[in-house]
Design a protein around this motif. Sequence first.
Motif, short mmCIF file in Angstrom:
data_model
loop_
_atom_site.label_atom_id
_atom_site.label_comp_id
_atom_site.label_asym_id
_atom_site.label_seq_id
_atom_site.Cartn_x
_atom_site.Cartn_y
_atom_site.Cartn_z
N TRP A 1 91.39 8.67 28.06
CA TRP A 1 91.52 7.45 27.07
C TRP A 1 91.40 7.94 25.85
CZ3 TRP A 1 87.81 3.14 29.55
CH2 TRP A 1 88.46 2.43 30.62
N MET A 2 90.47 8.89 25.30
CA MET A 2 90.33 9.28 23.94
C MET A 2 91.54 10.00 23.53
SD MET A 2 87.34 8.22 22.91
CE MET A 2 87.07 9.44 21.62
N SER A 3 92.34 10.84 24.32
CA SER A 3 93.34 11.45 23.96
C SER A 3 94.94 10.68 23.83
CB SER A 3 93.68 12.68 25.04
OG SER A 3 93.94 12.46 26.05
N LEU A 4 95.11 9.74 24.78
CA LEU A 4 96.22 8.81 24.85
C LEU A 4 96.40 8.11 23.58
CD1 LEU A 4 96.48 7.98 28.57
CD2 LEU A 4 97.92 9.79 27.21
N THR A 5 95.14 7.67 23.26
CA THR A 5 95.01 6.57 22.01
C THR A 5 94.89 7.16 20.59
OG1 THR A 5 92.62 6.32 22.34
CG2 THR A 5 94.25 4.81 23.55
N MET A 6 94.69 8.45 20.60
CA MET A 6 94.37 9.30 19.34
C MET A 6 92.93 9.10 18.97
SD MET A 6 97.31 10.69 19.73
CE MET A 6 97.01 11.76 18.70
N ALA A 7 92.03 8.52 19.60
CA ALA A 7 90.59 8.20 19.32
C ALA A 7 90.01 9.57 19.11
CB ALA A 7 90.03 7.31 20.19
N SER A 8 90.26 10.24 20.03
CA SER A 8 89.55 11.68 19.65
C SER A 8 90.00 12.25 18.25
CB SER A 8 89.90 12.67 20.90
OG SER A 8 91.11 12.80 21.03
N SER A 9 91.04 12.19 18.00
CA SER A 9 91.42 12.83 16.74
C SER A 9 90.86 12.11 15.57
CB SER A 9 93.05 12.95 16.50
OG SER A 9 93.71 13.53 17.48
N GLU A 10 90.86 10.76 15.43
CA GLU A 10 90.48 10.10 14.45
C GLU A 10 88.61 10.18 14.39
OE1 GLU A 10 91.78 7.60 12.11
OE2 GLU A 10 93.24 9.15 12.56
N MET A 11 88.19 10.45 15.41
CA MET A 11 86.66 10.84 15.64
C MET A 11 86.35 11.93 14.84
SD MET A 11 84.06 10.70 18.49
CE MET A 11 84.56 12.18 19.39
N HIS A 12 87.37 13.25 15.08
CA HIS A 12 87.34 14.24 14.70
C HIS A 12 87.47 14.51 13.20
CE1 HIS A 12 87.34 18.88 14.64
NE2 HIS A 12 88.24 18.67 13.84
N LEU A 13 88.35 13.68 12.83
CA LEU A 13 88.80 13.59 11.27
C LEU A 13 87.78 12.68 10.48
CD1 LEU A 13 92.74 12.90 11.61
CD2 LEU A 13 91.54 14.91 10.75
N ASN A 14 86.86 12.07 11.36
CA ASN A 14 85.95 11.35 10.56
C ASN A 14 84.51 11.60 10.87
OD1 ASN A 14 87.66 8.99 8.89
ND2 ASN A 14 88.63 9.41 10.89
N LEU A 15 84.26 12.86 11.13
CA LEU A 15 83.11 13.25 11.83
C LEU A 15 81.69 12.88 10.64
CD1 LEU A 15 83.71 16.91 12.83
CD2 LEU A 15 83.49 15.10 14.37
N GLY A 16 80.75 12.36 11.32
CA GLY A 16 79.60 11.77 10.57
C GLY A 16 79.73 10.34 10.07
N VAL A 17 80.77 9.71 10.12
CA VAL A 17 81.04 8.37 9.82
C VAL A 17 80.29 7.40 10.69
CG1 VAL A 17 82.72 6.51 9.52
CG2 VAL A 17 83.34 8.87 8.74
N TYR A 18 80.25 7.63 11.99
CA TYR A 18 79.34 6.86 12.93
C TYR A 18 77.89 6.80 12.53
CZ TYR A 18 77.30 4.95 17.06
OH TYR A 18 76.41 4.27 18.08
N GLY A 19 77.22 8.09 12.24
CA GLY A 19 76.08 8.12 11.83
C GLY A 19 75.63 7.42 10.60
N LYS A 20 76.56 7.51 9.53
CA LYS A 20 76.13 6.81 8.38
C LYS A 20 76.32 5.19 8.53
CE LYS A 20 78.39 10.31 5.31
NZ LYS A 20 79.36 10.58 4.58
N ILE A 21 77.43 4.85 9.44
CA ILE A 21 77.51 3.38 9.70
C ILE A 21 76.31 2.68 10.37
CG2 ILE A 21 78.68 1.51 10.86
CD1 ILE A 21 81.05 3.36 10.41
N LEU A 22 75.81 3.67 11.33
CA LEU A 22 74.63 3.18 12.13
C LEU A 22 73.28 3.20 11.59
CD1 LEU A 22 73.89 2.60 15.12
CD2 LEU A 22 73.23 5.18 15.30
N LYS A 23 73.17 3.98 10.26
CA LYS A 23 71.95 4.19 9.43
C LYS A 23 72.04 2.71 8.56
CE LYS A 23 70.79 8.99 9.37
NZ LYS A 23 70.74 10.12 8.59
N ASN A 24 73.47 2.46 8.22
CA ASN A 24 73.13 1.30 7.09
C ASN A 24 73.54 -0.14 7.58
OD1 ASN A 24 72.98 3.39 5.09
ND2 ASN A 24 75.01 3.91 4.97
N ALA A 25 74.00 0.06 8.85
CA ALA A 25 74.51 -1.51 9.49
C ALA A 25 73.21 -2.31 9.39
CB ALA A 25 75.24 -1.18 10.96
N ASN A 26 73.41 -3.55 9.26
CA ASN A 26 72.54 -4.70 9.36
C ASN A 26 72.75 -5.40 10.55
OD1 ASN A 26 70.79 -6.74 9.09
ND2 ASN A 26 71.53 -7.55 7.16
N MET A 27 71.96 -5.48 11.66
CA MET A 27 72.13 -5.88 12.77
C MET A 27 71.79 -7.60 12.97
SD MET A 27 73.45 -3.40 14.42
CE MET A 27 73.49 -1.74 14.56
#
Length: 856
Positions: free
Chosen positions: A303-329
């Motif tokens: 799933w991750m490779s066919l959709t290129m999601a794994s590449s996007e995650m690698h090219l944006n390392l650390g973005v998820y952590g920043k969003i999780l810290k700043n996101a208002n739930m």
Amino acid sequence: VRIIIIEELIKEDFLLTSSIKVVTISDQIVYFSMFRNCTDVFKLFQRLTNFAMKELLLEDGIHKLPKVKIKHQSLQRRCQSETRRTLDAHARICIIRSYFNLPGSSYFEFDTASSLVVPYEKQSLLIGRLYLWNNYISFTCNKRKIKLIIPVYTIETIDSIGYTGENFLRDAVLVHTEKRTHIFTNIAKLKEAYRILNQIVDLSKKRSCKENIDTDIDVGEPLLNNFKVRLAVDYDDQLDPLKKNDKKQHLRSKSELCRYETLKNDWLNHFEKYGEGVSLYRTNETLKLLIRGISPEFRRELWMSLTMASSEMHLNLGVYGKILKNANMNTFVSYSIDRDVERSLPEHPAYQNTKGTGALRTLLNVYAWKNPRIGYCQSMNFVGSILLLYLNAEESMWLLSCICENMLPDYYSNKLIGALIDMEVFKELLERFLPQIYKTIADMDLLYIYIMSWFLSIFNSVLSFRLTLRIMDVFFYDGVRVLFMLSLTILMNVGPLLINASAEEAYKTLKNFLESIGLKDDFKSSKTIYLEDLLTCSYAKCSSITIQEIESLRIKYQIGIVQTVEDSMMKIVVRSTLDYSDLKKSIVEKVYLLYRKTLIKFRKLSPDSQLVHEKYDVSKPYYDQNRIEWKHFENLVCIIFTFENSQPMLREIFGYFDMDMNNQINLLDFIWVVQYVCYSSVTEKLAFVYSLSVYDENIRKAAKEQDDVLKLGKNKLFLQSKSIVRQKYVPNTSYKMNYLQFDKFCHYLSNIFGKNLNFNEFNSSLQKFKALILDIFDSNIDNTDDKSIDSVGESTICNNSLRPTPQKYNEKFPIETTIQFTHVQASFHMFDYLIQALERVIDIEMVIDQSRKLYK
């Protein structure tokens, strides 16, 4: 004809010539004919209109023609305009990007004819085309239907080889990755391709060296890892969560376990032959295996490779952590998410506890924070609930991004533009493949809404969990064309039952057919219609549907859909303002169109403004969804009114309606500006100018505090009643006015209402009115009690020439000397010409229609 008002483009062929019919939103019809090449002109019309429609959509970010590298390969190309070449190149790149399922951030660099040496067929050559992007290398062979995508970050070294005497190693580039060497040979433009490829790889390595990654973020694990027997959870959607550790519940027959082992071994052999990860050779064999199903332990990687999601995650390392810290739930979007989370895959044991629902809630909130233009839309919860079963939280976010932004673009916006356009595309394909069924259900709009739910949820809302998994496996491989082909195949199977059926009967027929679908590996099921057969049949009968055709049809129908949605949105917004103002509907519509045009222009000039990226907020009324800032308000007012030296006054008006003190006003605020200036009564106009003159920072803060109290807190939904909203716009005349404020009052009165009148007569009446008020100021110096206006004789007016100058009065009157609104109102009504000036009604509809500035 302004491109932005075009509603329909039609190419009509006649005996001797061809013409283009243009229909506008005002039902104006224009014909263009006598072209040397009507087809090329029609394509140019479509592409220009396509950009205009994207500009019209607030969710889209394209406001100008993108910069595209174009190689002039022929005299004919050089003779074309730059706009034409740019449009053609951009349209081609969009189709190629969709074909390879690459993200929108992929920037096209170069392409050339090439061949690929495939290792799995004894070094045979595949003749195709090589494409270079900023983050990817892609190759396709249309004849053999083979695709290869190599992420640049996986490349270790690159070698160039000239002619070596071997037929398959002529003008070749060797791309070395960690697991395999890919050989591209017979490259038409070897030197340029090698140079660009080296630049791309060097930039990728420099970028990876500078990255600082936060590894302290807990991304969790797939929800299925919580179950001891993973196979049972994958292959049985009716497990009892209270007995998940019961061994009897997870027993499988030998034939079923044998089938599982066979499928697993087939995938292992496939990976050994064709590679694995993103650089997997995507062939017909891959598609056949996907239709049979993915072995559970490989689903995450595929799933991750066919959709290129794994590449996007690698090219944006650390973005998820920043969003999780700043996101208002605790935003307003969270209320919609909380409502839908509990009904997302409720039959699955993973979502029958707080851990599963909590993970889904976090995923949807994080994505809404990452992409506020989309935010959250129903059906995203169905897709997200399946992703979390096989992927961790970070992987799920990136795969959800690929689905919402690349694979199903504009599907999950608040207007569902993408889904509506694809329904029109589906209707045309239905008419081509099944003309009899199309005639039967052509006018059944409710049935098309039901079919649209198939696309939005990727069939999750109408099929069981296991069936949806199989469809998603193929969908991630081949994109949206799978949904079109499978939907057409379903209608082919129920076709005879739909002919001459009513809408209700057609709905029941489709629902019963979907409930009768099963899987071949489900040995307990007695169903005779298998999903594997439907998918195989769809590729056999509908394979002519390509990504290129879908993109072309989307452009064709985008014009009408966007204009229809815009017209519907205008009616909704106008209706939302009618209860809170006294203007006629036709006037509000004219003002809205002018306001809307200013918004579009604002998005062009200020693409990075925070207002541009604001997401639709369900807590706000429709008239408050799109706001403008001071500079755009100034331009908007100058289109309608002809104020001179008016910037300070306009600043005061803008601040008066900026009740939240955030340098923004909404549509209803602007409508009230028009109402006070053009259509209000004399008393209302006087009260408005009076309040505007005495309005200062302290009064503004007090009004804001009172408004915040009424809203009962910022984080609660607040539906404002009609009386509360109207009360905001009622001028507050309870404040007293000093001399400086009165001088400002007279200036505003002259500037707003003194235009296009007899200047001498108006100015004379205004001076007499000022003299009368100055006497009241004079009498209030020694007497703290306010005197009645009747104590001032008319003789004072006649002796106006003997009065001191305003400068002396400025020095004479202390700041504590004030008057009330009743003094101003009573004195003003003594002058007929001033009354006539304020009684005059300005026909704002005619002013807007005649203003040429509107069309610049």
